[in-house]
Design a protein around this motif. Structure first.
Motif, PDB file in Angstrom:
ATOM      1  N   ASN A  95     118.167 -40.181  75.133  1.00 22.46           N
ATOM      2  CA  ASN A  95     119.283 -40.886  75.775  1.00 22.46           C
ATOM      3  C   ASN A  95     120.042 -41.737  74.787  1.00 22.46           C
ATOM      4  O   ASN A  95     121.278 -41.792  74.803  1.00 22.46           O
ATOM      5  N   LEU A  96     119.295 -42.380  73.913  1.00 19.01           N
ATOM      6  CA  LEU A  96     119.977 -43.219  72.919  1.00 19.01           C
ATOM      7  C   LEU A  96     120.793 -42.362  71.957  1.00 19.01           C
ATOM      8  O   LEU A  96     121.911 -42.707  71.565  1.00 19.01           O
ATOM      9  N   GLU A  97     120.220 -41.189  71.571  1.00 17.24           N
ATOM     10  CA  GLU A  97     120.956 -40.304  70.648  1.00 17.24           C
ATOM     11  C   GLU A  97     122.215 -39.753  71.307  1.00 17.24           C
ATOM     12  O   GLU A  97     123.274 -39.645  70.694  1.00 17.24           O
ATOM     13  N   ASN A  98     122.106 -39.378  72.591  1.00 16.85           N
ATOM     14  CA  ASN A  98     123.286 -38.847  73.289  1.00 16.85           C
ATOM     15  C   ASN A  98     124.390 -39.879  73.375  1.00 16.85           C
ATOM     16  O   ASN A  98     125.578 -39.587  73.193  1.00 16.85           O
ATOM     17  N   ARG A  99     123.960 -41.105  73.671  1.00 17.93           N
ATOM     18  CA  ARG A  99     124.973 -42.159  73.746  1.00 17.93           C
ATOM     19  C   ARG A  99     125.647 -42.398  72.400  1.00 17.93           C
ATOM     20  O   ARG A  99     126.867 -42.563  72.316  1.00 17.93           O
ATOM     21  N   SER A 100     124.862 -42.420  71.341  1.00 18.98           N
ATOM     22  CA  SER A 100     125.454 -42.641  70.012  1.00 18.98           C
ATOM     23  C   SER A 100     126.352 -41.473  69.582  1.00 18.98           C
ATOM     24  O   SER A 100     127.417 -41.665  68.996  1.00 18.98           O
ATOM     25  N   CYS A 101     125.965 -40.199  69.924  1.00 22.96           N
ATOM     26  CA  CYS A 101     126.783 -39.026  69.576  1.00 22.96           C
ATOM     27  C   CYS A 101     128.114 -39.042  70.323  1.00 22.96           C
ATOM     28  O   CYS A 101     129.158 -38.716  69.772  1.00 22.96           O
ATOM     29  N   ARG A 102     128.002 -39.417  71.602  1.00 28.50           N
ATOM     30  CA  ARG A 102     129.231 -39.471  72.377  1.00 28.50           C
ATOM     31  C   ARG A 102     130.190 -40.518  71.827  1.00 28.50           C
ATOM     32  O   ARG A 102     131.419 -40.304  71.737  1.00 28.50           O
ATOM     33  N   ALA A 103     129.667 -41.633  71.429  1.00 30.78           N
ATOM     34  CA  ALA A 103     130.514 -42.684  70.875  1.00 30.78           C
ATOM     35  C   ALA A 103     131.138 -42.243  69.546  1.00 30.78           C
ATOM     36  O   ALA A 103     132.326 -42.469  69.277  1.00 30.78           O
ATOM     37  N   THR A 104     130.349 -41.550  68.697  1.00 27.30           N
ATOM     38  CA  THR A 104     130.869 -41.091  67.408  1.00 27.30           C
ATOM     39  C   THR A 104     131.936 -40.025  67.595  1.00 27.30           C
ATOM     40  O   THR A 104     132.979 -40.022  66.932  1.00 27.30           O
ATOM     41  N   ARG A 105     131.660 -39.057  68.558  1.00 29.52           N
ATOM     42  CA  ARG A 105     132.633 -37.990  68.812  1.00 29.52           C
ATOM     43  C   ARG A 105     133.946 -38.571  69.332  1.00 29.52           C
ATOM     44  O   ARG A 105     135.032 -38.138  68.957  1.00 29.52           O
ATOM     45  N   GLY A 106     133.870 -39.544  70.197  1.00 29.24           N
ATOM     46  CA  GLY A 106     135.086 -40.153  70.736  1.00 29.24           C
ATOM     47  C   GLY A 106     135.906 -40.842  69.656  1.00 29.24           C
ATOM     48  O   GLY A 106     137.141 -40.744  69.617  1.00 29.24           O
ATOM     49  N   SER A 107     135.212 -41.551  68.784  1.00 28.83           N
ATOM     50  CA  SER A 107     135.930 -42.235  67.709  1.00 28.83           C
ATOM     51  C   SER A 107     136.569 -41.245  66.737  1.00 28.83           C
ATOM     52  O   SER A 107     137.693 -41.443  66.262  1.00 28.83           O
ATOM     53  N   LEU A 108     135.851 -40.108  66.482  1.00 26.37           N
ATOM     54  CA  LEU A 108     136.418 -39.101  65.589  1.00 26.37           C
ATOM     55  C   LEU A 108     137.642 -38.432  66.208  1.00 26.37           C
ATOM     56  O   LEU A 108     138.641 -38.175  65.530  1.00 26.37           O
ATOM     57  N   GLN A 109     137.561 -38.111  67.508  1.00 26.61           N
ATOM     58  CA  GLN A 109     138.710 -37.497  68.177  1.00 26.61           C
ATOM     59  C   GLN A 109     139.897 -38.439  68.187  1.00 26.61           C
ATOM     60  O   GLN A 109     141.040 -38.030  67.999  1.00 26.61           O
ATOM     61  N   LYS A 110     139.624 -39.706  68.414  1.00 24.64           N
ATOM     62  CA  LYS A 110     140.725 -40.679  68.411  1.00 24.64           C
ATOM     63  C   LYS A 110     141.344 -40.799  67.023  1.00 24.64           C
ATOM     64  O   LYS A 110     142.578 -40.852  66.873  1.00 24.64           O
TER      65      LYS A 110
ATOM     66  N   ASP B 124     145.141 -39.769  65.983  1.00 24.56           N
ATOM     67  CA  ASP B 124     146.038 -40.694  65.284  1.00 24.56           C
ATOM     68  C   ASP B 124     146.567 -40.078  63.991  1.00 24.56           C
ATOM     69  O   ASP B 124     147.765 -40.201  63.665  1.00 24.56           O
ATOM     70  N   THR B 125     145.683 -39.380  63.263  1.00 23.93           N
ATOM     71  CA  THR B 125     146.119 -38.745  62.015  1.00 23.93           C
ATOM     72  C   THR B 125     147.141 -37.641  62.273  1.00 23.93           C
ATOM     73  O   THR B 125     148.156 -37.525  61.568  1.00 23.93           O
ATOM     74  N   LYS B 126     146.886 -36.830  63.311  1.00 25.69           N
ATOM     75  CA  LYS B 126     147.823 -35.760  63.641  1.00 25.69           C
ATOM     76  C   LYS B 126     149.168 -36.312  64.079  1.00 25.69           C
ATOM     77  O   LYS B 126     150.233 -35.798  63.720  1.00 25.69           O
ATOM     78  N   GLY B 127     149.121 -37.386  64.832  1.00 27.72           N
ATOM     79  CA  GLY B 127     150.380 -38.002  65.248  1.00 27.72           C
ATOM     80  C   GLY B 127     151.169 -38.547  64.074  1.00 27.72           C
ATOM     81  O   GLY B 127     152.400 -38.402  64.011  1.00 27.72           O
TER      82      GLY B 127
ATOM     83  N   ALA C  63     155.522 -38.025  60.277  1.00 26.21           N
ATOM     84  CA  ALA C  63     155.995 -37.926  58.901  1.00 26.21           C
ATOM     85  C   ALA C  63     156.782 -36.624  58.682  1.00 26.21           C
ATOM     86  O   ALA C  63     157.814 -36.601  57.994  1.00 26.21           O
ATOM     87  N   LYS C  64     156.306 -35.519  59.307  1.00 26.21           N
ATOM     88  CA  LYS C  64     157.015 -34.250  59.190  1.00 26.21           C
ATOM     89  C   LYS C  64     158.396 -34.338  59.830  1.00 26.21           C
ATOM     90  O   LYS C  64     159.395 -33.835  59.287  1.00 26.21           O
ATOM     91  N   GLU C  65     158.470 -34.992  60.988  1.00 28.53           N
ATOM     92  CA  GLU C  65     159.762 -35.127  61.658  1.00 28.53           C
ATOM     93  C   GLU C  65     160.708 -36.021  60.864  1.00 28.53           C
ATOM     94  O   GLU C  65     161.918 -35.745  60.776  1.00 28.53           O
ATOM     95  N   GLU C  66     160.159 -37.070  60.257  1.00 27.39           N
ATOM     96  CA  GLU C  66     160.993 -37.941  59.423  1.00 27.39           C
ATOM     97  C   GLU C  66     161.508 -37.180  58.209  1.00 27.39           C
ATOM     98  O   GLU C  66     162.679 -37.326  57.811  1.00 27.39           O
ATOM     99  N   LYS C  67     160.638 -36.356  57.614  1.00 26.24           N
ATOM    100  CA  LYS C  67     161.063 -35.563  56.458  1.00 26.24           C
ATOM    101  C   LYS C  67     162.134 -34.557  56.866  1.00 26.24           C
ATOM    102  O   LYS C  67     163.137 -34.372  56.149  1.00 26.24           O
ATOM    103  N   ALA C  68     161.939 -33.898  58.022  1.00 23.33           N
ATOM    104  CA  ALA C  68     162.927 -32.946  58.498  1.00 23.33           C
ATOM    105  C   ALA C  68     164.249 -33.644  58.817  1.00 23.33           C
ATOM    106  O   ALA C  68     165.325 -33.107  58.553  1.00 23.33           O
ATOM    107  N   ARG C  69     164.152 -34.822  59.383  1.00 31.39           N
ATOM    108  CA  ARG C  69     165.364 -35.593  59.689  1.00 31.39           C
ATOM    109  C   ARG C  69     166.119 -35.946  58.413  1.00 31.39           C
ATOM    110  O   ARG C  69     167.353 -35.827  58.328  1.00 31.39           O
TER     111      ARG C  69
END
Length: 403
Positions: free
Chosen positions: A18-33, A37-40, A45-51
């Motif tokens: 249970n502790l491992e699942n909770r820690s994995c879920r927290a890590t996965r969420g932070s990585l997705q976030k 953010d990086t993709k955004g 930056a791509k749109e600014e360059k195109a502009r």
């Protein structure tokens, strides 16, 4: 109670998972976030360059650098395909800024159509401004772009040649932007106009350039022959038994060839163009029936251009003992014979200045002993069919002298 809870937590596969699942879920969420953010940020930056590229393209297009603008447009569309619709164009109060032409009607269409000024402006901003063209592929041989402008213009005058082959000059202008600029040199077109019309075209009255005068003003053409074909039926002699009378179909051609220096050749013969046209390339044609002379262009008040020519038969060289060989004959009165021709120049179909209509034809005989001149005018009837121009490529295949 405490001992039971402690034993339950120490049991394998229960509390630790249970502790491992909770820690994995927290890590996965932070990585997705973080990835979102990086993709955004990358998209932004791509749109600014195109502009930036799109606005740069708009600026280049306003400055007249059309080819550079197309490059920036392409790069911007590769980054963001719909970048054009994501840009809000604003116009500054003083009318200065990027994208102004999209808010108002484009009044520079005529300037964009003028490739000469466009190419000159492009070459002006290049690093190698002194070179009119650049080699497309690297080569160890010397490229034509290293030649001075004076040498290039002399080569172009050889292309035009003394035969005024302006068609080849127009074809040469399609090689590159630098050759296009050289082919539009006003001096070349001015010399061509002076050779056609002489001193009557010193001033540009109703034309904006020498090139426009040469293309628009009525003139005879030099890169071919004006040809007419006449056909009629005549009655022949009656047969010996008197039962039938023959009819003959007669066909003959008239050829008129003009030269830029004011000379003209005329030939009337039953031979077809395939045989005669190659002989008319130069004035030294070995055909006894050819008439040689001079012509001039005349423009009347009714805006009709007419061609007047005076032609004579080629003089035959007589032997030195001609007078003593036939001394018993009755002496014939010597006379000079010439033909005066008047033609009206007009256009037919899609071609310009390709038709000549007969308006006058007469024979002048001048007797040397008395100086009197007898004139015999021919009636212009259906036997004088119009002459149509036929271009002959071999006439401009090579150059003998520069313009």
């Amino acid at each position: 109670m405490f001992r039971a809870q402690w034993m339950f937590e120490l049991a394998p596969g229960v509390g630790s998972s249970n502790l491992e699942n909770r820690s994995c879920r927290a890590t996965r969420g932070s990585l997705q976030k973080a990835a979102a953010d990086t993709k955004g940020k990358q998209e932004q930056a791509k749109e600014e360059k195109a502009r930036e590229l799109f606005l740069k393209a708009v600026e280049e297009e306003q400055n007249g650098a059309l080819y550079e603008a197309i490059k920036f447009y392409r790069r911007a569309m590769q980054l963001v395909p719909d970048i054009e619709f994501k840009i809000t164009y604003t116009r500054s109060p003083d009318g200065d800024g990027v994208g102004n032409s999209y808010l108002e009607d484009n009044d520079d269409d005529s300037k964009m159509a003028d490739l000469l000024s466009c190419f000159q402006q492009q070459l002006m901003f290049q690093e190698s401004a002194l070179k009119l063209c650049q080699p497309e592929l690297e080569s160890s041989q010397t490229h034509i772009s290293v030649l001075p402008m004076e040498v290039l213009m002399y080569i172009f005058r050889w292309v035009v040649s003394s035969d005024l082959d302006l068609r080849s000059l127009e074809q040469l202008s399609q090689v590159c932007r630098g050759f296009y600029i050289c082919a539009r040199d006003p001096e070349i077109w001015r010399l061509a106009c002076l050779k056609v019309w002489g001193r009557s075209c010193i001033k540009l009255v109703s034309y904006t350039s020498w090139r426009e005068m040469f293309l628009e003003r009525p003139r005879v053409r030099f890169d071919g022959v004006y040809i007419s074909k006449t056909t009629y039926i005549r009655q022949g002699e009656q047969s010996l038994d008197g039962f039938y009378r023959a009819w003959h179909q007669v066909e003959y051609y008239r050829y008129i060839r003009f030269f830029p220096d004011g000379h003209v050749m005329m030939l009337t013969t039953p031979e077809e163009p395939q045989t005669i046209v190659p002989r008319l390339r130069t004035r030294n044609a070995r055909t006894d029936a050819i008439l040689l002379g001079h012509y001039r262009l005349s423009q009347d008040t009714d805006n009709q251009t007419k061609v007047f020519a005076v032609i004579t038969k080629k003089k035959e060289e007589k032997p030195h003992d001609y007078k003593y060989r036939y001394f018993r004959r009755v002496p014939v009165q010597e006379a000079d014979q010439s033909f005066h021709v008047g033609l009206q120049l007009c256009s037919s179909g899609h071609q310009r200045f390709n038709k000549l209509i007969w308006i006058h034809h007469s024979c002048h005989i001048t007797y040397k002993s008395t100086g009197e001149t007898a004139v015999s005018a021919f009636e212009i009837d259906k036997m004088y069919t119009p002459l149509f121009f036929a271009r002959v490529r071999s006439y401009t295949a090579f150059s003998e002298r520069p313009l």
